[in-house]
Scaffold this motif. Structure first.
Motif, mmCIF file in Angstrom:
data_model
loop_
_atom_site.group_PDB
_atom_site.id
_atom_site.type_symbol
_atom_site.label_atom_id
_atom_site.label_comp_id
_atom_site.label_asym_id
_atom_site.label_seq_id
_atom_site.Cartn_x
_atom_site.Cartn_y
_atom_site.Cartn_z
ATOM 1 N N GLY A 162 -78.274 -26.896 -14.294
ATOM 2 C CA GLY A 162 -77.719 -25.866 -15.138
ATOM 3 C C GLY A 162 -76.466 -26.401 -15.248
ATOM 4 N N SER A 163 -76.034 -25.790 -16.518
ATOM 5 C CA SER A 163 -74.609 -25.975 -17.010
ATOM 6 C C SER A 163 -73.583 -25.297 -16.412
ATOM 7 N N GLU A 164 -73.990 -24.200 -15.611
ATOM 8 C CA GLU A 164 -72.757 -23.446 -14.906
ATOM 9 C C GLU A 164 -72.211 -24.205 -13.772
ATOM 10 N N GLU A 165 -70.972 -24.149 -13.633
ATOM 11 C CA GLU A 165 -70.126 -24.995 -12.504
ATOM 12 C C GLU A 165 -70.620 -24.630 -10.953
ATOM 13 N N PHE A 166 -71.070 -23.457 -10.907
ATOM 14 C CA PHE A 166 -71.412 -23.201 -9.421
ATOM 15 C C PHE A 166 -72.766 -23.815 -9.153
ATOM 16 N N LYS A 167 -73.756 -24.230 -10.047
ATOM 17 C CA LYS A 167 -75.075 -24.576 -9.841
ATOM 18 C C LYS A 167 -75.120 -26.031 -9.333
ATOM 19 N N GLY A 168 -76.067 -26.512 -8.619
ATOM 20 C CA GLY A 168 -76.315 -27.816 -8.159
ATOM 21 C C GLY A 168 -76.055 -27.933 -6.868
ATOM 22 N N HIS A 169 -76.880 -28.957 -6.155
ATOM 23 C CA HIS A 169 -76.439 -29.008 -4.761
ATOM 24 C C HIS A 169 -75.262 -29.514 -4.497
#
Length: 340
Positions: free
Chosen positions: A186-193
């Motif tokens: 996702g492009s949102e800053e909070f997404k991703g491991h």
């Protein structure tokens, strides 16, 4: 300053007819280019005799004999340990010895990476080399790395990939301060491991033109110059895209050949389809760079035709001409000093 490129003439699915013809086309295109054709000397000479080559081009061709060929079924360990006189190994040796400025091969990818890393070694500060290639987009090529050389890369390694990719694109595509994106869900800053979040922080604090996260569907929009990812995700994204392209091509051909009317439409649409093919033809973007080595090595698709293999030679020529290896070393050293 002349540039000499060693060509693994025996590599790939088609060998001499493609590699040697593409080499001659490259000599025509670049007046300061010299090539060293590596492989069975007798076979190379016989292939050259079939060509109508001006003497001035022959003066820029050398032949280096190699008695072995690495095939696609050879494991990297077999290629490295038991085929030391292979055309691939000898072509890389020419770079290591300084005789050639770059090497191009359409051979076994795993073998090429293993041999290149063993012979050339990595630039100081580089954990692992990365494979980078251009992909077609709505606005022009976007470069993606890593495409499969490494899986489960650390954030620090992904930062190195970003630096190397940015330098390569800046110097071969003439893009000042290339934009860099990090592939994510996702492009949102909070997404991703956690690893992605750590990598993002490193990129934010670097001197790179980092623009944030990009999603898989953003790859082909052409809104970012360099996309960084782990080799696991990168290879899946690349292979999935190739599969979609082949499926799309299959359905178009099938639709146009249904009956007499669709065949007539196909004739009318032929110029449009030719233009479409030229824009998305993988051959136009052939030539994956093995970045992070102490020398320029470019991997061509194994099934590349003459035009596609020419593109790989062109990439090697441009990288050698721009002294990519030295520039990566300098900027990487600077970035690592900044992060101490």
């Amino acid at each position: 300053m002349s540039i000499k490129v060693s060509i693994d003439a025996s590599g790939g699915d088609f060998g001499f007819p493609v590699t040697i013809s593409a080499g001659i086309n490259a000599l025509i295109s670049f007046s300061d280019l010299h090539i060293n054709l590596v492989g069975d000397e007798k076979g190379i000479k016989e292939e050259l005799e079939k060509k109508s080559i001006h003497k001035s081009f022959l003066d820029r061709i050398e032949i280096t004999h190699a008695s072995e060929v690495i095939n696609m079924k050879d494991s990297p360990s077999t290629a490295l340990r038991h085929k030391k006189d292979s055309s691939m190994r000898v072509a890389i040796n020419l770079v290591q010895s300084g005789i050639s400025d770059a090497c191009v091969s359409a051979g076994n990818t795993g073998a090429l990476m293993s041999i290149a890393r063993f012979v050339l070694k990595t630039i100081e500060g580089v954990d692992r080399p990365a494979i980078m290639s251009a992909v077609p987009t709505l606005t022009g090529p976007t470069h993606v790395l890593d495409l499969g050389a490494n899986v489960d890369s650390k954030p620090e390694t992904l930062l190195q990939f970003a630096i190397m990719g940015s330098i390569a694109v800046q110097n071969t595509e003439n893009i000042n301060n290339p934009s860099v994106g990090l592939l994510n869900v996702g492009s949102e800053e909070f997404k991703g491991h956690g690893k992605i979040q750590e990598t993002a922080e490193l990129l934010k604090n670097s001197s790179l033109n980092y623009i944030g996260f990009v999603e898989g569907n953003d790859i082909y929009k052409g809104e970012v110059d360099v996309i960084v990812c782990d080799g696991f995700e990168g290879n899946i994204a690349l292979k999935a895209s190739e599969g979609v392209a082949h499926m799309f091509s299959h359905f178009i051909k099938k639709s146009f050949s249904k009956n007499i009317y669709t065949k007539m439409v196909a004739l009318i649409a032929k110029p449009v389809m030719r233009d479409f093919k030229s824009r998305v033809d993988p051959g136009r973007y052939n030539g994956a760079s093995l970045l992070g080595l102490k020398g320029v090595v470019v991997k061509s698709h194994g099934n590349a035709d003459i035009d596609a293999f020419f593109q790989a030679i062109k990439e090697a020529y441009l990288e050698a001409h721009a002294k990519i290896t030295e520039k990566i070393s300098v900027q990487l050293t600077h970035e690592l000093e900044e992060h101490k």
